[in-house]
Design a protein around this motif. Sequence first.
Motif, PDB file in Angstrom:
ATOM      1  N   TYR A  30      41.992  69.122  68.759  1.00 25.40           N
ATOM      2  CA  TYR A  30      43.276  68.566  69.180  1.00 25.40           C
ATOM      3  C   TYR A  30      43.016  67.190  69.784  1.00 25.40           C
ATOM      4  N   ILE A  31      43.591  66.153  69.189  1.00 25.56           N
ATOM      5  CA  ILE A  31      43.399  64.792  69.690  1.00 25.56           C
ATOM      6  C   ILE A  31      44.651  64.378  70.456  1.00 25.56           C
ATOM      7  N   SER A  32      44.440  63.923  71.684  1.00 22.17           N
ATOM      8  CA  SER A  32      45.539  63.467  72.534  1.00 22.17           C
ATOM      9  C   SER A  32      46.281  62.316  71.887  1.00 22.17           C
ATOM     10  N   GLY A  33      47.482  62.056  72.364  1.00 22.48           N
ATOM     11  CA  GLY A  33      48.249  60.920  71.878  1.00 22.48           C
ATOM     12  C   GLY A  33      47.478  59.630  72.119  1.00 22.48           C
ATOM     13  N   LEU A  34      47.228  58.884  71.060  1.00 21.71           N
ATOM     14  CA  LEU A  34      46.491  57.634  71.139  1.00 21.71           C
ATOM     15  C   LEU A  34      47.419  56.474  70.807  1.00 21.71           C
ATOM     16  N   THR A  35      47.144  55.333  71.411  1.00 17.48           N
ATOM     17  CA  THR A  35      47.944  54.122  71.209  1.00 17.48           C
ATOM     18  C   THR A  35      47.020  52.932  70.980  1.00 17.48           C
ATOM     19  N   ALA A  36      47.606  51.789  70.754  1.00 16.25           N
ATOM     20  CA  ALA A  36      46.853  50.544  70.593  1.00 16.25           C
ATOM     21  C   ALA A  36      46.632  49.835  71.927  1.00 16.25           C
ATOM     22  N   PHE A  37      46.926  50.486  73.037  1.00 16.37           N
ATOM     23  CA  PHE A  37      46.788  49.866  74.357  1.00 16.37           C
ATOM     24  C   PHE A  37      45.357  49.369  74.563  1.00 16.37           C
ATOM     25  N   GLY A  38      45.239  48.123  75.022  1.00 14.01           N
ATOM     26  CA  GLY A  38      43.923  47.548  75.306  1.00 14.01           C
ATOM     27  C   GLY A  38      43.185  47.043  74.086  1.00 14.01           C
ATOM     28  N   THR A  39      43.838  47.031  72.935  1.00 12.25           N
ATOM     29  CA  THR A  39      43.213  46.535  71.707  1.00 12.25           C
ATOM     30  C   THR A  39      43.906  45.248  71.265  1.00 12.25           C
ATOM     31  N   ALA A  40      43.349  44.610  70.249  1.00 17.20           N
ATOM     32  CA  ALA A  40      43.953  43.392  69.704  1.00 17.20           C
ATOM     33  C   ALA A  40      45.322  43.668  69.091  1.00 17.20           C
ATOM     34  N   ALA A  41      45.586  44.908  68.710  1.00 14.08           N
ATOM     35  CA  ALA A  41      46.869  45.263  68.082  1.00 14.08           C
ATOM     36  C   ALA A  41      47.972  45.573  69.094  1.00 14.08           C
ATOM     37  N   GLN A  42      47.666  45.585  70.364  1.00 11.84           N
ATOM     38  CA  GLN A  42      48.643  45.992  71.385  1.00 11.84           C
ATOM     39  C   GLN A  42      49.953  45.225  71.298  1.00 11.84           C
ATOM     40  N   HIS A  43      49.904  43.961  70.986  1.00  7.04           N
ATOM     41  CA  HIS A  43      51.116  43.134  70.968  1.00  7.04           C
ATOM     42  C   HIS A  43      51.640  42.915  69.544  1.00  7.04           C
ATOM     43  N   ALA A  44      51.082  43.623  68.577  1.00  2.59           N
ATOM     44  CA  ALA A  44      51.458  43.450  67.173  1.00  2.59           C
ATOM     45  C   ALA A  44      52.594  44.394  66.793  1.00  2.59           C
TER      46      ALA A  44
END
Length: 125
Positions: A30-44
């Motif tokens: 089971y993988i927790s909800g993941l986001t682009a937070f803290g990556t180059a894609a965060q504002h994309a």
Amino acid sequence: MNKVERKNYPELGEVKAPYVHAVKHLHTLYISGLTAFGTAAQHAGIAEQAEEVFSQIRKVAQAEGTDFSSLIKVTIFITSFEEIAALREVLYRNYGDALPASSLVEVSRLFSPDLKIEIEAVFGL
């Protein structure tokens, strides 16, 4: 005995909240909800953020000796259906022929205003 293993993966960055990246139980990951937070894609846009999240999910799956062919279920939270066509392209590209069970939910916001998508995943091991 039902062994539960809680794991973090250094390649995903440090967890700064009360959760772990993934939990293994018997033959399920089971993988927790993941986001682009803290990556180059965060504002994309949503497509770029989704690609980043799938990259993270793929890293966890590979670390556990599996791949997207074992993906059972995803739950996807998005902040707007406006970019759904772009998101669908990303989904088809990442799933290939192994389509998972899926839920897609529009939410009013995620934990950072820049984020447009969060994905949870379940794999069979």
